[in-house]
Design an enzyme around this catalytic site. Structure first.
Site, PDB file in Angstrom:
ATOM      1  N   ARG A  23       0.836  -1.201   0.000  1.00 35.56           N
ATOM      2  CA  ARG A  23       0.000   0.000   0.000  1.00 35.56           C
ATOM      3  C   ARG A  23       0.872   1.253   0.000  1.00 35.56           C
ATOM      4  O   ARG A  23       0.576   2.231  -0.659  1.00 35.56           O
ATOM      5  CB  ARG A  23      -0.962  -0.001   1.191  1.00 35.56           C
ATOM      6  CG  ARG A  23      -1.669   1.337   1.394  1.00 35.56           C
ATOM      7  CD  ARG A  23      -2.931   1.250   2.215  1.00 35.56           C
ATOM      8  NE  ARG A  23      -2.812   0.432   3.402  1.00 35.56           N
ATOM      9  CZ  ARG A  23      -2.161   0.791   4.529  1.00 35.56           C
ATOM     10  NH1 ARG A  23      -1.580   1.961   4.605  1.00 35.56           N
ATOM     11  NH2 ARG A  23      -2.119  -0.028   5.551  1.00 35.56           N
ATOM     12  N   TYR A  61     -16.892  17.147 -14.613  1.00 34.96           N
ATOM     13  CA  TYR A  61     -17.383  15.769 -14.739  1.00 34.96           C
ATOM     14  C   TYR A  61     -18.411  15.461 -13.640  1.00 34.96           C
ATOM     15  O   TYR A  61     -18.219  15.825 -12.482  1.00 34.96           O
ATOM     16  CB  TYR A  61     -16.181  14.802 -14.682  1.00 34.96           C
ATOM     17  CG  TYR A  61     -16.572  13.367 -14.476  1.00 34.96           C
ATOM     18  CD1 TYR A  61     -17.461  12.742 -15.360  1.00 34.96           C
ATOM     19  CD2 TYR A  61     -16.086  12.625 -13.413  1.00 34.96           C
ATOM     20  CE1 TYR A  61     -17.847  11.426 -15.169  1.00 34.96           C
ATOM     21  CE2 TYR A  61     -16.460  11.301 -13.219  1.00 34.96           C
ATOM     22  CZ  TYR A  61     -17.348  10.719 -14.098  1.00 34.96           C
ATOM     23  OH  TYR A  61     -17.733   9.411 -13.897  1.00 34.96           O
ATOM     24  N   ASP A  68      -7.879  18.894 -14.114  1.00 31.23           N
ATOM     25  CA  ASP A  68      -8.160  17.551 -14.609  1.00 31.23           C
ATOM     26  C   ASP A  68      -7.746  17.541 -16.079  1.00 31.23           C
ATOM     27  O   ASP A  68      -8.376  18.181 -16.919  1.00 31.23           O
ATOM     28  CB  ASP A  68      -9.662  17.265 -14.445  1.00 31.23           C
ATOM     29  CG  ASP A  68     -10.022  15.848 -14.875  1.00 31.23           C
ATOM     30  OD1 ASP A  68      -9.313  15.272 -15.721  1.00 31.23           O
ATOM     31  OD2 ASP A  68     -11.034  15.328 -14.379  1.00 31.23           O
ATOM     32  N   LYS A 119      -9.025   6.522 -19.273  1.00 28.12           N
ATOM     33  CA  LYS A 119      -9.332   7.066 -20.591  1.00 28.12           C
ATOM     34  C   LYS A 119      -8.122   6.968 -21.533  1.00 28.12           C
ATOM     35  O   LYS A 119      -7.645   5.895 -21.765  1.00 28.12           O
ATOM     36  CB  LYS A 119      -9.854   8.499 -20.416  1.00 28.12           C
ATOM     37  CG  LYS A 119     -10.917   8.632 -19.296  1.00 28.12           C
ATOM     38  CD  LYS A 119     -12.204   7.893 -19.601  1.00 28.12           C
ATOM     39  CE  LYS A 119     -12.992   7.414 -18.384  1.00 28.12           C
ATOM     40  NZ  LYS A 119     -13.229   8.337 -17.297  1.00 28.12           N
TER      41      LYS A 119
END
Lengths: 405, 378
Positions: B46, B98, B170, B195
């Protein structure tokens, strides 16, 4: 296009069928994860390595739109853990801490939680450093004493977060008693069941509302995946958790979901062997001169022995022990050969951890000392090796220490 | 070194111990330590994993930042960045953000006491007017989703610097190949790497790059504590995708330009939104800060009925959520990507029932045009 569309729709419906396996034992349910769920008949469910899903036609969905909101591989794991724990919904996350963070997002500014005091250092850090700045307060208490839990309840208290047995001192909390008290006061009871898994302990059947796991540990069991799980008992809580999972998006990827499923199929056999080995090692350590104290609930001298015997079907495979001095602890860590000195637990390989410097390094040193997480304490996560080899390794690592006694 | 070379030779493309030219997938959750007072570079996956490290170094290098971070989804990346703030903090966000970002801000972070104002970022004066005493950050998307509005990133960075705010962008629609916000003075860049960076519709991932070491340290702390990290297999797939980023983007743009030009000629189409068209209102600013228009074309049909007919009859483009993949994806923002947005907010920002968003894939543009023409005339 039409035939394909019908096939996908039928498939998604078959995945949502009512639980036909509810009468089975936990280990059987674990082995059967995903079996009969794929339309091709594949016994091992496919890894749906896809981000998005094509809509068969405008205004229709297969039941899957976007993998953050739902992925077929992840869903097998999620419905599987819900079935094992007897909850209405299961949710898979990128890590145990991501699962816990999602749980904590159920609360809002001004809310108060009662939390087990000697809990995993990462959970402590999350509450103490991150959620405290959002106005979520926590009182850390010794939850092995139900009276102390009752005394800590305030007007703003919304939930009790239990770790039982605790990490690393294996203290045992009374899940039934505490959750009954919580329900009376309108509080949620959340249990971190990482050390036990549903094979050994099923908190929802004792009155808890939510169960959380670092699935990295015993559930996956092979030290090869980082994952977290949540199970909600009621539909209502499951819906709230789903909103958070989908919004925050800390979901588990399909490859890792598949690895957790694969690991869970051997949950029963692994834990049987691990528990048996742990019991032998705990007994051996208790008789060793260089060891001051052994913390293992399977030992009759452990204060939580009887309670855990009542609420779980085994004592688990984590054994902590305190040496007479710090140099002995360091010597063991440097000299073990078969046992790996590494953070984490629950895997097939035996690991040894130095809690004060690794898992619990984020807790204030004075507080650590008070809790008993000192620099003489070591934590063993017992694996499935032959126990004689493990004992021989510990013995050679301890040689030379007895002269100081 | 040119970008096309840089994506293949970042300095992290070879595994040092064996010389493997593809970084191995390290599935280990934990790492053995040799000495009690001498911990190795990795302890627990992690907090750090060699496969994830290689990916994080690559994105930091491509964006020109001090540190990169990989998360289990774009929303996990955004949520982790938002955890930088405290109750009572206020952030100014572009209004056509978004839908998932809107949802997490208005459905979740608000409960933790964070305040947000949505404004039209095409006008820097409106951003300035929205600033308050407790404003801590500005958050932009350019080109925006789904209307491809352009924000002047130099102006945003200047406003942030003047007022001591963090600036965040973004950069999902353009990737560092076409736009590098940190070079324009932005502090934090966020990607849904699901994406274009991943590019194959086969993984979920989010990436964050911090311009300076101090911000990188704070994000590192959150990533490790909150733990919404990307798994090793997905890290590996993402690195594999990034290798062909330039080749794919070049073709996406080429196709998008042809589609946008063709759609502009269609009588059934009322309006086309694509920053590569000469009459796009943000074109001049876009050209000054980006190296290309990207691969997304949104367009508004004359009526909602025509829109639905098109979506029902289109064959080549998959009707699905998401974008940026090798396959063309057509989506209906009002019920898909922006369903999480309040209807009034959608109406105000122009996300209405006639709007379609097309993520142009690598198919031959002629085939895509033919398919759209057939669907429109049905």
């Amino acid at each position: 296009m039409k035939g394909w569309c019908i096939w996908i729709l039928q498939k998604s419906k078959s995945l949502g069928t009512a639980d036909k396996l509810s009468f089975l034992k936990t280990s059987t349910k674990a082995v059967q994860l995903g079996v009969g769920q794929d339309p091709t008949g594949a016994l091992s469910i496919p890894i749906y390595q896809t981000a998005t899903f094509c809509h068969p036609c405008f205004g229709e969905s297969t039941g899957y739109d976007y993998s953050r909101s739902g992925n077929p591989t992840r869903r097998i794991l999620e419905t599987g853990i819900a079935r094992l724990d007897g909850g209405a919904g299961g949710f898979a996350y990128a890590s145990g801490m991501a699962a816990l963070t999602n749980l904590l997002l159920l609360f809002k500014q001004g809310d108060h939680l009662i939390v087990t005091e000697d809990l995993y250092g990462g959970t402590f850090r999350l509450l103490d450093k991150i959620f405290s700045q959002y106005g979520l307060a926590a009182t850390f208490v010794d939850t092995s004493d139900s009276e102390l839990v009752a005394l800590a309840i305030k007007d703003e208290t919304k939930a009790i977060l239990l770790e039982t047995p605790t990490n690393p001192l294996l203290k045992v909390a009374d899940i039934g008693k505490i959750s009954a008290m919580a329900r009376e006061k309108g509080l949620l009871t959340i249990v971190d069941n990482t050390f036990m898994t549903p094979y050994l302990q099923r908190p929802l059947s004792m009155g808890a509302d939510l169960v959380v796991y670092s699935a990295t540990k015993f559930l996956a069991g092979h030290n090869d995946v980082v994952a977290g799980l949540i199970v909600a008992k009621s539909e209502e809580l499951a819906e709230r958790i789903y909103f958070l999972q989908n919004s925050v998006g800390a979901v588990l990827g399909p490859q890792d979901s598949w690895l957790v499923i694969r690991g869970m199929k051997t949950l029963g056999v692994r834990l049987d062997r691990q528990t048996e080995n742990a019991q032998t090692i705990a007994g051996w350590l208790a008789g060793h001169k260089a060891v001051r104290r052994v913390f293992y609930p399977g030992l009759e001298t452990h204060p939580g022995h009887l309670l855990l015997k009542e609420q779980a079907r085994g004592f688990g495979a984590v054994v902590s022990f305190e040496l007479l001095d710090k140099s002995a602890a360091e010597q063991i860590l440097n000299k073990v050969k078969l046992i790996s000195f590494a953070e984490s637990l629950g895997g097939v390989e035996t690991l040894i951890t130095f809690p004060a410097y690794q898992t619990h390094a984020d807790i204030d040193p004075l507080e650590r000392e008070r809790l008993g997480i000192n620099d003489r304490l070591l934590r063993l996560s017992v694996g499935i090796e032959d126990v004689d080899d493990l004992l021989a390794d510990l013995e050679q690592a301890l040689i030379g220490e007895e002269v100081y006694v | 070194m040119k970008f096309g070379t840089r994506i293949l030779h970042t300095g992290n493309e070879i595994e040092q111990t064996t010389g493997a030219v593809s970084i191995p997938v390290f599935h280990a959750s934990t790492f053995k330590q040799n000495k009690v007072d001498e911990f190795g570079p990795y302890e627990y996956a992690r907090s750090g994993n060699p496969t994830r490290d290689a990916l994080e170094a690559i994105i930091a290098k491509l964006e020109g930042g001090a540190g990169g971070f990989a998360f289990s989804s774009g929303m996990a990346a955004i949520s982790s960045v938002l955890l930088l703030f405290s109750p009572g903090d206020h952030i100014v966000v572009c209004e056509d953000v978004y839908g998932g970002t809107y949802r997490v801000l208005t459905g979740l972070f608000n409960r933790l006491g964070m305040e947000v104002t949505f404004v039209d970022f095409t006008d820097p004066a409106k951003i300035k007017a929205a600033l308050r005493r407790n404003t801590k950050a500005v958050y932009a998307e350019t080109p925006s989703n789904p209307l491809l509005k352009i924000t002047d990133l130099r102006a945003v960075s200047a406003i942030a610097k003047e007022n001591g705010l963090l600036s965040m962008v973004d950069n999902t629609f353009l990737t560092p190949y076409l736009q590098r916000p940190i070079e324009l003075g932005i502090d934090i860049v966020i990607h849904s790497a699901t994406k274009y960076l991943g590019g194959h519709s086969d993984l979920l991932a989010g990436l964050v790059v911090a311009a300076d070491k101090q911000t990188a340290g704070r994000i590192n702390y959150i990533q490790s504590s909150f733990g919404a990290v990307l798994g090793p297999q997905d890290c590996w797939l993402l690195m594999r995708g990034i290798k062909t980023l330039k080749a794919r983007m070049d073709m996406h743009q080429n196709g998008a330009r042809k589609l946008a030009e063709w759609l502009s000629q269609c009588p059934e189409v009322k309006e086309v939104y694509f920053p590569g068209l000469p009459d796009h209102p943000g074109k001049k600013i876009h050209d000054s800060q980006a190296d290309g228009p990207g691969g997304i074309v949104s367009f508004r049909m004359q009526s909602e009925e025509m829109t639905k007919r098109l979506l029902e009859n289109v064959k080549l483009s998959a009707l699905a959520v998401s974008l940026g993949a090798v396959e063309s994806i057509i989506s209906y923002p009002v019920t898909m990507s922006h369903a999480g947005m309040h209807p009034d907010h959608r109406a105000r920002t122009g996300v209405t029932g006639e709007l379609i968003r097309l993520s142009v894939g690598l198919e031959d543009p002629g085939d895509l045009i033919e398919d759209l023409a057939a669907a429109i005339s049905k």
